[in-house]
Design an enzyme around this catalytic site. Structure first.
Site, PDB file in Angstrom:
ATOM      1  N   THR A 219     -17.552  15.822 101.959  1.00 39.40           N
ATOM      2  CA  THR A 219     -18.527  14.742 102.068  1.00 39.40           C
ATOM      3  C   THR A 219     -19.483  15.013 103.234  1.00 39.40           C
ATOM      4  OG1 THR A 219     -16.967  13.104 101.184  1.00 39.40           O
ATOM      5  CG2 THR A 219     -18.774  12.262 102.528  1.00 39.40           C
ATOM      6  N   SER A 220     -20.771  14.866 102.996  1.00 41.93           N
ATOM      7  CA  SER A 220     -21.797  14.966 104.038  1.00 41.93           C
ATOM      8  C   SER A 220     -21.740  16.342 104.720  1.00 41.93           C
ATOM      9  CB  SER A 220     -21.637  13.798 105.027  1.00 41.93           C
ATOM     10  OG  SER A 220     -22.732  13.707 105.875  1.00 41.93           O
ATOM     11  N   SER A 221     -21.379  16.393 106.013  1.00 39.20           N
ATOM     12  CA  SER A 221     -21.251  17.704 106.664  1.00 39.20           C
ATOM     13  C   SER A 221     -20.211  18.552 105.929  1.00 39.20           C
ATOM     14  CB  SER A 221     -20.853  17.531 108.133  1.00 39.20           C
ATOM     15  OG  SER A 221     -20.819  18.770 108.792  1.00 39.20           O
TER      16      SER A 221
END
Ligand code: NAG
Ligand code: NAG
Length: 376
Positions: A219-221
């Site tokens: 998720t995300s990074s």
């Protein structure tokens, strides 16, 4: 540099607002007009409450509590811990999966080259398949192995499906992943991606994990890291699920600190051709002639941390790598997904799910990921 802190003042300020943001939903940032308090429950999984955490000036996120039973006397944390979270138990160099305690988050060390000292945790369910699949689950900035473990269903579903989960934990102060250095973007080049690939290789060699079923999700990074692992270690990873990330190489900032924030990329201003994006992938591992992992990308149209343009750059990149047409074969709604989600399929190895009106990040759909990975 990318910095963050828990936004206590924001949380206090917002206690008057009625509507609440869901876990993982946006709860603040420049230009944000939505809810600024965080829900204590989530429709899809159980969380120990959630708090509004400032990631940067433009974005704060409702992140689930780190544990289900915090000691009653311990005060709420005023800063996000930068050290790796406490595991139930630790050991060095377990030999064989049988030496790992079942159904608990368990830290491993000495699993191979790990120049940045990425923390590494394994979750082995009570019953493991013969030659089990492996899922490497990478957390978001400000997260940790422990937080992603408690805030997702990957471990819970491992009890049903008998796969093994690895949760890496970022060694950097803001706990973003290094997705910007030349080292991390190069096959066996070093940095965070090598540490994570080493743990996956270790699992194949020592735990009997099926080398054809080694997968990455994030998720995300952690989504950015998933693209990095898919591009730089296509020999190790066979599929990836990218939740609200950016294309491989989009964050590249050679010579800058390893976990630098690339604002140009984040804001969707790094626009390349499919050929240019694919070249970044191919350059990560020159001479590699094998197949690339199948990829599923998810992104929200209201994402103002990693602008939705990044979704379309990811599409250009992976469709070119796979030699797929630039327009989808099909683009449909799915009955199990919320209204406004569309699933564009470009070929057997690439799907792109766009979530209309959803900010940073798209909620996890673990059960559906398992289908894409061929586990469920
Ligand atoms: C799929 O269709 C939806 C709804 O028309 C659209 O918003 C979305 O951009 C399309 N997806 C892709 C990848 O083109
Ligand atoms: C997207 O559509 C394809 C083709 O119908 C399907 O195989 C896949 O499971 C769908 N993906 C999601 C996430 O629903």
């Amino acid at each position: 540099m990318f910095s963050f802190k828990v936004s206590l003042s924001l949380a206090a300020l917002c206690s008057l607002a009625a509507a609440q943001s869901p876990v993982w939903g946006q709860c603040g940032g420049i230009g944000w007009t939505g809810p600024t308090t965080c829900a204590r429950t989530h429709a899809l999984y159980t969380v120990a409450g959630s708090t509004c955490v400032k990631e940067n000036d433009w974005y704060s996120q409702c992140q689930p509590g780190a544990g289900t039973t915090p000691p009653p006397t311990s005060p709420p944390p005023t800063t996000v811990p930068t050290s790796t979270p406490p595991a139930t138990t630790t050991s060095t160099a377990p030999t064989g999966l049988s030496s790992i305690p079942a159904s608990t988050l368990y830290q491993i060390t000495n699993f191979g080259p790990n120049p940045n000292n990425v923390g590494m945790y394994v979750y082995k369910p009570a019953r493991v398949q013969a030659k089990p699949p492996l899922i490497v689950a990478s957390h978001y900035c400000t997260g940790s192995a422990q937080a992603y473990y408690s805030g997702s269903k990957f471990a819970q579903l491992a009890e049903t499906y008998g796969y093994v989960v690895l949760y890496p934990s970022s060694p950097h102060s803001g706990t973003c992943w290094d997705v910007s250095s030349t080292e991390t973007l190069t096959h066996n080049g070093g940095s965070d991606s090598l540490g994570i690939a080493s743990a996956a290789r270790y699992a194949i060699t020592n735990w009997g994990v099926d080398p054809d079923r080694v997968f990455a999700v994030g998720t995300s990074s952690g989504a950015m890291m998933t693209n990095v692992l898919a591009g730089a270690y296509p020999d190790v990873f066979k599929a990836g699920i990218v939740d609200s990330g950016v294309a491989f190489g989009c964050f590249a900032l050679p010579g800058q600190p390893e976990d630098s924030w690339n604002a140009q990329c984040a804001q969707g201003q790094l626009i390349l051709t499919g050929q240019q994006w694919a070249q970044k992938v191919f350059s990560a591992y020159p001479g590699y002639t094998g197949t690339y992992p199948k990829i599923q990308v998810w992104h929200g149209t209201a994402d103002t941390t990693l602008y939705p343009q990044n979704f379309f750059e990811e599409i250009k990149q992976w469709t070119t790598v796979f030699g797929y047409p630039s327009t989808p074969i099909s683009n449909v709604t799915e009955s199990y997904l919320p209204r406004g989600y569309s699933n564009a399929t470009y070929g057997p190895n690439f799907q792109a799910i766009l979530a209309q009106g959803v900010g940073h990040t798209v909620p996890l759909f673990e059960q559906q990921y398992l289908q894409f990975l061929g586990i469920a």
